[in-house]
Write a protein that holds these residues in place. Structure first.
Motif, short mmCIF file in Angstrom:
data_model
loop_
_atom_site.label_atom_id
_atom_site.label_comp_id
_atom_site.label_asym_id
_atom_site.label_seq_id
_atom_site.Cartn_x
_atom_site.Cartn_y
_atom_site.Cartn_z
N ASP A 11 -3.95 8.30 -4.45
CA ASP A 11 -3.95 6.89 -4.88
C ASP A 11 -5.54 6.44 -4.69
O ASP A 11 -5.78 5.56 -5.66
CB ASP A 11 -3.14 5.79 -3.91
CG ASP A 11 -1.51 6.15 -3.94
OD1 ASP A 11 -1.04 6.25 -5.02
OD2 ASP A 11 -0.83 6.10 -2.71
N TYR B 2 -0.98 4.25 1.42
CA TYR B 2 -1.56 5.00 0.41
C TYR B 2 -1.87 6.39 0.71
O TYR B 2 -2.50 6.83 1.74
CB TYR B 2 -2.65 4.20 -0.30
CG TYR B 2 -2.22 3.01 -0.57
CD1 TYR B 2 -1.41 2.56 -2.06
CD2 TYR B 2 -2.95 1.68 0.08
CE1 TYR B 2 -1.40 1.34 -2.39
CE2 TYR B 2 -2.39 0.42 -0.37
CZ TYR B 2 -1.55 0.23 -1.48
OH TYR B 2 -1.11 -0.82 -1.99
N GLN C 216 -0.44 -3.20 -9.80
CA GLN C 216 -0.13 -2.20 -10.82
C GLN C 216 1.37 -1.60 -10.61
O GLN C 216 2.04 -1.21 -11.44
CB GLN C 216 -0.85 -0.99 -10.42
CG GLN C 216 -2.45 -1.44 -11.18
CD GLN C 216 -3.62 -0.16 -11.17
OE1 GLN C 216 -3.38 0.78 -10.31
NE2 GLN C 216 -4.59 -0.18 -11.57
N SER C 217 1.53 -1.59 -9.42
CA SER C 217 2.96 -0.95 -9.13
C SER C 217 4.18 -2.06 -9.41
O SER C 217 5.11 -1.42 -9.64
CB SER C 217 3.09 -0.31 -7.53
OG SER C 217 3.06 -1.69 -6.88
N SER C 218 3.91 -3.32 -9.26
CA SER C 218 4.78 -4.34 -9.48
C SER C 218 4.95 -4.57 -11.19
O SER C 218 5.38 -5.35 -11.59
CB SER C 218 4.53 -5.30 -8.59
OG SER C 218 3.40 -6.01 -8.82
#
Ligand SMILES: Cc1cc2nc3c(=O)[nH]c(=O)nc-3n(C[C@H](O)[C@H](O)[C@H](O)COP(=O)(O)OP(=O)(O)OC[C@H]3O[C@@H](n4cnc5c(N)ncnc54)[C@H](O)[C@@H]3O)c2cc1C
Lengths: 484, 83
Positions: free
Chosen positions: A14, A36, A472-474
């Motif tokens: 990450d 992370y 970004q992940s959501s």
């Protein structure tokens, strides 16, 4: 076959952190703790960056940058590291000044400075109060036109002795000058000089060991002897790094290396806006240092009344350029008593530090360089003599470091001890606007320098990255895009 | 969450950040800075905790909204109403 320092390293993380200075380690720790996957790459064989030490035969250990830091370290270490680290932070109670204008000892806090300024320097208590309140109240949104020198002239016109008392330690602490914006002084002053000077009991080696343990506990993949050659960027986003010939990918990269080497050496200026490149080019590096390390023979001792930190000078006047001159008239002596390392053999060490210009040392031919180092040692011993009588007979080991030494070990351009000047902060903060996912954390702008500044800056950047990775992940757009 | 629940959440975060402070007598309309020994790192910690606990994103330009309990709750109410 040479050892593979990247053995079993993954192809993607990450976050990759370049450099294990206090800023880099703290960013890695906070992000590792948040879950992370983090890879920490350090080019040297030790972690810690400028927070470092070295050992010599006979049980002597020398700390390079552990002379004192603000009380805020306790809180930051407790929150972003752990209680064990925070609980070892102790106050230095004997801070001495000795120069042709005055000699005094102070606990180095607002109360004691007030006492000294009123009683010994004859300043009106109301003026002292107004000065402290002004310095304390300064913040970023203030007018940045006023310089440190102007600030002093406003409250203590013509009082060079007062200016010396209030300024000399800060010059040593971060290389600032009377020409810097007053705000840099205000912020450092209220952090540093209003509540005393603190130190880490156990020494830098113990601190870095405890940090390394916690990094591992938080799952951070820590690698030494890994010199990052390149930061990869494409399409306005960071992609990863090239290290020891290998490419490793990441969604975010933090560089704890010098700001200018990050931009110009590792990323390459073709990846930035021309305007930004110009701004970055204009960032001035801070000055460097010389140090002389001295260890007493076992059995010899120095009385504690000699002080913990001693700002000593033979210069009649206080001028920041004199503090940089190779013709050294001012030194800070740090005295390390056996209580500094309660777990180790009882040893006394003395480190003398001066600010210095890299240019003065850079191009010296080898012979002259060696002679200058010897001269630095001899003049330092001469100066120490009045505080530690017969010191030459009582010292078991002595050696010197110059701006070239600092450059060699940390790869900081020009051996800069305190990162960059004020303007570096804005450039450092603007990096992710240029290249998404690329951050810089490390000594910049005077305010974010020193042990505490570097740690706190590491946290600030970890927060930015956490925010970026979460959006970004959501699936949401990264914030940098949202804002523009 | 209701404003009262949000207030409870913020208080819980503050208790972690400022363990030595007496929060029972906190006045909602007076800024945190005036009542507690808080610096900019403390405010950053509030932001980080809110993100960790509730996945709430507070952009830097909005940090000023966290000045007092009243302004914080007001700012968070629309962001946390569906949590
Ligand atoms: C002589 C001296 C005395 C000081 N005294 C004090 C003091 O008493 N109190 C105080 O608070 N501060 C002091 N400081 C300042 C303080 O030590 C620094 O501000 C602080 O440690 C800097 O931390 P940093 O995170 O910016 O990173 P740094 O310590 O600068 O570390 C950067 C790291 O990045 C690594 N690196 C660089 N390039 C690469 C690459 N390409 N690949 C991999 N790794 C790389 C370097 O090897 C280094 O480990 C002193 C500094 C000096 C030099």
């Amino acid at each position: 076959m040479p050892k593979d320092f990247l053995k079993d390293v993954r192809d993607r993380y990450d976050v990759i952190v370049i450099g294990s200075g206090l800023g880099g380690m703290t960013a890695a720790n906070v992000l590792g703790r948040a879950g992370y996957s983090v890879l920490l790459l350090e080019q040297h064989y030790k972690l810690g960056g400028l927070a470092t030490w070295f050992k010599r035969p006979g049980g002597h250990i020398f700390d390079i940058s552990l002379h004192g830091f603000p009380v805020g370290m306790v809180k930051s270490c407790r929150r972003y590291w752990n209680r064990e680290i925070a609980d070892r932070i102790v106050q230095l109670k004997n801070i001495r000044f000795d120069n042709p204008m005055f000699s005094l000892t102070t606990t180095y806090d607002r109360e004691d400075f007030t006492r000294l300024l009123v009683q010994q320097f004859g300043i009106d208590p109301a003026t002292v109060r107004a000065f402290f309140d002004t310095a304390r109240g300064m913040n970023f949104y203030d007018d940045q036109q006023m310089t440190v020198g102007q600030l002093f002239q406003r409250f203590f016109p013509g009082r060079d002795d007062v200016i010396r008392l209030l300024m000399e330690p800060i010059v040593y602490a971060n290389g600032s000058t009377l020409e810097d914006p007053a705000i840099t002084y205000g912020i450092v002053f209220s952090n540093f000089m209003s509540k005393g000077v603190y130190i880490f009991e156990g020494g830098t080696d113990r601190l870095v060991q405890l940090m390394h343990d916690q990094l591992r506990g938080n799952g951070v993949d820590v690698r030494i002897r890994c010199d990052v050659e390149k930061i990869l960027a494409a399409g306005g986003r960071v992609r990863g790094v090239v290290v020891n010939g290998r490419t490793i990918h990441a969604s975010a990269v933090v560089s704890n290396a010098n700001l200018r080497s990050t931009i110009f050496r590792m990323v390459g200026e073709q990846n930035f806006d021309p305007d930004f490149v110009n701004q970055a080019r204009a960032v001035r590096l801070n000055t460097s240092s010389t140090q002389v390390y001295m260890a007493l023979k076992p059995g010899e001792h120095v009385d504690e009344s000699t002080g913990d930190l001693l700002f000593s000078s033979t210069a009649r006047q206080f001028r920041t350029d004199l503090l940089l001159s190779r013709d050294i008239t001012s030194r800070t002596f740090s005295f390390y008593y056996p209580r500094m390392r309660p777990h180790a053999r009882p040893r006394y060490a003395i480190v003398s530090s001066t600010n210095a210009r890299y240019e003065d040392w850079a191009d010296m031919p080898d012979e002259e360089y060696e002679a200058s180092k010897r001269d630095l040692i001899e003049t330092t011993l001469d100066a120490l003599e009045q505080y530690v009588p017969n010191c030459r007979d009582r010292i078991a080991h002595v050696e010197a470091a110059t701006p070239r030494t600092f450059q060699h070990y940390t790869q900081h351009l020009a051996g800069a001890s305190f990162g960059t000047k004020f303007e570096g902060l804005a450039v450092s903060r603007a990096l992710p606007e240029q290249i998404g996912g690329l951050y810089h954390a490390g000594s910049v702008g005077i305010i974010m320098s020193g042990w505490l500044g570097a740690i706190n800056y590491g946290v600030i950047v970890a927060n930015d990255i956490d925010s970026l990775l979460l959006s970004q992940s959501s699936g949401a757009a990264p914030r940098a895009v949202e804002v523009s | 969450m209701t404003p009262a629940e949000i207030r409870g959440q913020v208080l819980d975060i503050l208790e972690n950040i400022a363990p030595d402070e007496d929060l029972d007598s906190l006045q909602d309309d007076v800024s945190f800075r005036e009542q507690l020994e808080m610096d900019s790192m403390d405010f950053l910690d509030i932001v980080m905790e809110l993100r960790k606990r509730h996945r709430i994103q507070i952009p830097e330009e909005d940090y000023g909204q966290l000045a007092s309990m009243a302004s914080t709750v007001e700012y968070l109410t629309p962001l946390m109403k569906d949590i």
